[in-house]
Write an enzyme that holds these catalytic residues in place. Sequence first.
Site, PDB file in Angstrom:
ATOM      1  N   GLY A 240       0.915  -1.211   0.116  1.00  8.40           N
ATOM      2  CA  GLY A 240       0.068  -0.152   0.014  1.00  8.40           C
ATOM      3  C   GLY A 240       0.943   1.175   0.046  1.00  8.40           C
ATOM      4  CG  ASP A 241       3.423   1.906   3.096  1.00  9.75           C
ATOM      5  OD1 ASP A 241       2.550   2.719   3.420  1.00  9.75           O
ATOM      6  OD2 ASP A 241       4.068   1.382   3.830  1.00  9.75           O
TER       7      ASP A 241
HETATM    8  O1  RIB Z   1       2.871  -0.146   5.873  1.00  5.41           O
HETATM    9  C1  RIB Z   1       3.682  -0.971   6.446  1.00  5.41           C
HETATM   10  C2  RIB Z   1       4.743  -0.153   7.449  1.00  5.41           C
HETATM   11  O2  RIB Z   1       3.809  -0.074   8.586  1.00  5.41           O
HETATM   12  C3  RIB Z   1       5.819  -1.364   7.675  1.00  5.41           C
HETATM   13  O3  RIB Z   1       6.975  -0.894   7.158  1.00  5.41           O
HETATM   14  C4  RIB Z   1       5.916  -0.833   9.349  1.00  5.41           C
HETATM   15  O4  RIB Z   1       7.141  -0.199   9.686  1.00  5.41           O
HETATM   16  C5  RIB Z   1       4.621   0.136   9.614  1.00  5.41           C
HETATM   17  O5  RIB Z   1       4.970   1.540   9.471  1.00  5.41           O
END
Ligand code: RIB
Length: 294
Positions: A240-241
Amino acid sequence: MSDTLTGVAVVGSANLDLVVEVSRPPRVGETLLGRSGGRFSGGKGLNQAVASARSGAPTRFCAVVGADEAADVLQQTLADAGVVAAVRRSADAPTGVAHVLAFDDGDNSIIVAAGANAELAPDDAVAGIAGAAVVLAQLEVPVPSVAAALRAGRGAGALTILNAAPAHAATIGMLADVDVLVVNETECAELDGIDRLHAAGARTVVLTQGAGGVTLHRTDEQPLHIDAFRIDPVDSTGAGDAFCGVLAAALSQGECIEDALVRACAAGAVVAQHRGATTQELSPASIAALVSSR
Ligand code: RIB
């Protein structure tokens, strides 16, 4: 978006992810043996900045880490990806840590100890976004700092994106300074749904639905659905990031939101096919290959 602004500025968290691969969550009082484990760079902010840079956009990252070895690992990941790091080292707090349980189906559960992330101040955030065409933030750092970054970005003529993760009621009060709101289904439900978000001033809401793809909700327009790419997920941590980072990157490069969302979906799929929340396999070429495979 003003012509004098360039690239993406991400304001957010940086964590060391301690990952254990395991078949199921432990019960209270139970010690469960995992299959294997590892240590990876993470944090929603860092993951998004790395994805933006790896997809080809000039990217800077504003964060606070500890004065410890974990911070060295994170700084190296940022440098390898070509992110310009505006990363302050706290003398008082350790680098944030995330405990990640990675399950067999590629899904995960995460607990974060914020550590130095909690020290990210509004002044850090405002300095960190200066000159950026797109400002991207999430909610693992203090809300006043996120609000300051969005307000300053808005004021300077940048496009602002808020990924309301983890969900926080303060999102509603920031919507006037948000051009694009990104939420998953859980976060959307915690904020009382798309209609309430629109009513509260969110003009453009991107709803991510994992393997169900994404839906673009704009006021006064029909929702637009984009299918997910079909993959065999290995580890969905950071997918998602990567989606958010590449969405920001594509918009900073002048793509329309519809095309930017397709690239963002492809980026999430690339990351989900690898262990850890960031991967060197994410590149303009790997994204393009997946997009053209449709
Ligand atoms: O979205 C995933 C992230 O959420 C992980 O990398 C963890 O560090 C949390 O921040």
